[in-house]
Design an enzyme around this catalytic site. Structure first.
Site, short mmCIF file in Angstrom:
data_model
loop_
_atom_site.label_atom_id
_atom_site.label_comp_id
_atom_site.label_asym_id
_atom_site.label_seq_id
_atom_site.Cartn_x
_atom_site.Cartn_y
_atom_site.Cartn_z
N SER A 1 -35.55 -38.01 16.97
CA SER A 1 -36.61 -37.95 15.96
C SER A 1 -37.54 -36.80 16.30
O SER A 1 -38.07 -36.72 17.41
CB SER A 1 -37.41 -39.26 15.97
OG SER A 1 -38.63 -39.05 15.27
N HIS B 1 -33.19 -37.39 12.91
CA HIS B 1 -34.01 -38.46 12.33
C HIS B 1 -35.36 -37.89 11.91
O HIS B 1 -36.05 -37.25 12.71
CB HIS B 1 -34.18 -39.56 13.38
CG HIS B 1 -34.85 -40.80 12.87
ND1 HIS B 1 -34.17 -41.78 12.17
CD2 HIS B 1 -36.12 -41.22 12.96
CE1 HIS B 1 -35.01 -42.76 11.86
NE2 HIS B 1 -36.21 -42.44 12.33
N ASP C 1 -39.03 -38.83 10.30
CA ASP C 1 -39.95 -39.94 10.06
C ASP C 1 -41.04 -39.53 9.07
O ASP C 1 -41.93 -38.75 9.41
CB ASP C 1 -40.61 -40.36 11.38
CG ASP C 1 -39.64 -41.11 12.26
OD1 ASP C 1 -39.06 -42.11 11.80
OD2 ASP C 1 -39.44 -40.69 13.42
N MET D 1 -44.24 -40.57 7.08
CA MET D 1 -45.32 -41.58 7.13
C MET D 1 -46.44 -41.17 6.17
O MET D 1 -46.80 -39.99 6.10
CB MET D 1 -45.89 -41.66 8.55
CG MET D 1 -44.84 -42.00 9.60
SD MET D 1 -45.62 -42.18 11.21
CE MET D 1 -44.19 -42.48 12.25
N HIS E 1 -36.20 -41.53 7.32
CA HIS E 1 -36.78 -42.87 7.45
C HIS E 1 -38.12 -42.86 6.73
O HIS E 1 -39.10 -42.29 7.22
CB HIS E 1 -36.93 -43.17 8.96
CG HIS E 1 -37.58 -44.47 9.28
ND1 HIS E 1 -38.00 -44.79 10.56
CD2 HIS E 1 -37.87 -45.55 8.51
CE1 HIS E 1 -38.53 -46.00 10.55
NE2 HIS E 1 -38.47 -46.48 9.32
N MET F 1 -41.41 -44.38 5.79
CA MET F 1 -42.42 -45.42 6.09
C MET F 1 -43.56 -45.19 5.11
O MET F 1 -44.64 -44.73 5.48
CB MET F 1 -42.87 -45.29 7.55
CG MET F 1 -41.83 -45.81 8.53
SD MET F 1 -42.06 -45.15 10.19
CE MET F 1 -41.24 -43.59 10.02
N MET G 1 -36.26 -52.01 13.47
CA MET G 1 -37.38 -51.42 14.22
C MET G 1 -37.59 -52.22 15.51
O MET G 1 -37.70 -53.44 15.48
CB MET G 1 -38.67 -51.46 13.39
CG MET G 1 -38.68 -50.58 12.16
SD MET G 1 -38.29 -48.84 12.45
CE MET G 1 -39.52 -48.37 13.68
N ASP H 1 -34.73 -48.20 16.34
CA ASP H 1 -35.74 -47.15 16.30
C ASP H 1 -37.02 -47.66 16.97
O ASP H 1 -37.63 -48.63 16.50
CB ASP H 1 -35.99 -46.79 14.83
CG ASP H 1 -36.92 -45.61 14.65
OD1 ASP H 1 -37.37 -45.04 15.66
OD2 ASP H 1 -37.20 -45.26 13.48
C1 DX5 Z 1 -41.72 -45.01 14.84
C2 DX5 Z 1 -40.75 -44.03 14.21
C3 DX5 Z 1 -39.76 -43.59 15.17
C4 DX5 Z 1 -40.30 -42.78 16.30
C5 DX5 Z 1 -39.61 -43.26 17.51
O1 DX5 Z 1 -42.65 -45.43 13.96
O2 DX5 Z 1 -40.07 -44.62 13.10
O3 DX5 Z 1 -38.63 -42.95 14.60
O4 DX5 Z 1 -40.13 -41.40 16.18
O5 DX5 Z 1 -40.26 -42.72 18.56
P1 DX5 Z 1 -40.01 -43.14 20.06
O6 DX5 Z 1 -38.53 -42.93 20.33
O7 DX5 Z 1 -40.90 -42.20 20.78
O8 DX5 Z 1 -40.42 -44.58 20.19
ZN ZN Z 2 -37.97 -43.65 12.49
#
Ligand code: DX5
Ligand code: ZN
Length: 216
Positions: free
Chosen positions: A6, A31, A33, A35, A64, A66, A135, A173
């Site tokens: 990620s 990956h 993320d 947000m 992903h 969120m 998660m 994740d």
């Molecule tokens: C968390 C994200 C993850 C994040 C994981 O909210 O969805 O994808 O990047 O990070 P690590 O591997 O640092 O926990």
């Molecule tokens: Zn993620």
């Protein structure tokens, strides 16, 4: 175990380099993320950044979301280059409809569940999805600690998927490191996302190799 680094923990001013590192380390997916500051507290990036990275990267993009009201943005993220698009069960009022929307656009569809969401909440959509994203932290930040109680959920998912939906990949994740990836592998995970363990490490390529070895 497949590895999906990620970029959340990478330097956002040097994302091109981070993507090249993921490719060099033979990651199976990248990956991404997304947000929105509502579904989770943090804000990251949107479709433009993904489209720009897509031009310079051959890895499949595992996006992903969120975000609240993901339906509004599905077309944008598919156009930007998502190969797998995961939406949160908790953010989708009409989850089945959103999945059909993604599938109609011709890419793979994932459904993500927060630690507090039981597997039973998404059982009815399993026939329609390609990836179940479990998660293992409360989403929102990189570098958090893996919640060990999630192992039981992963094992339950593995049993159910093996029996009825063998095409689905299980992804985990959050909080993946060389210790937790071993636990995840034993529980039957197919893909591990790793943010801090890769891009928070002084040598991300070696970090990816160590994760892979630990999962074997
Ligand atoms: C968390 C994200 C993850 C994040 C994981 O909210 O969805 O994808 O990047 O990070 P690590 O591997 O640092 O926990
Ligand atoms: Zn993620």
């Amino acid at each position: 175990m497949k590895i999906a680094p990620s970029i959340l923990s990478a330097d956002f001013a040097r994302l091109g380099e981070a993507v090249a590192i993921a490719e060099k380390g033979k990651a199976e997916y990248l990956h991404l993320d997304v947000m929105d500051g509502h579904f989770v507290p943090a804000i990251t990036f949107g479709p433009k950044l993904i489209a720009d990275l897509k031009k310079m990267c051959t890895l499949p993009f595992d996006v992903h979301l969120m975000i609240e009201t993901p339906d509004k943005y599905i077309d944008d993220f598919v156009k930007a280059g998502a190969d797998i698009l995961s939406i949160h069960a908790e953010a989708s009022i009409h989850l089945h409809r959103s999945i059909q929307h993604i599938k109609k656009l011709g890419i793979q569809c994932g459904v993500a569940i927060n630690p507090s969401t039981p597997l039973s909440a998404v059982e009815y959509v399993l026939p329609d999805i390609d990836l179940l994203l479990i998660m293992t932290v409360n989403p929102g930040f990189g570098g958090q600690t893996f919640i060990p109680q999630m192992i039981t959920k992963i094992q339950q998912a593995r049993t159910l998927i093996d029996k009825f939906y063998p095409h689905i990949q299980i992804e985990v994740d959050g909080g993946i490191n060389i210790d937790t990836i071993r636990l995840a592998a034993q529980a039957g995970v197919d893909i591990a996302v790793a943010g801090f363990a890769v891009f928070g490490s002084p040598d991300p390529i070696i970090a990816m190799r160590n994760l892979r070895v630990a999962s074997e």
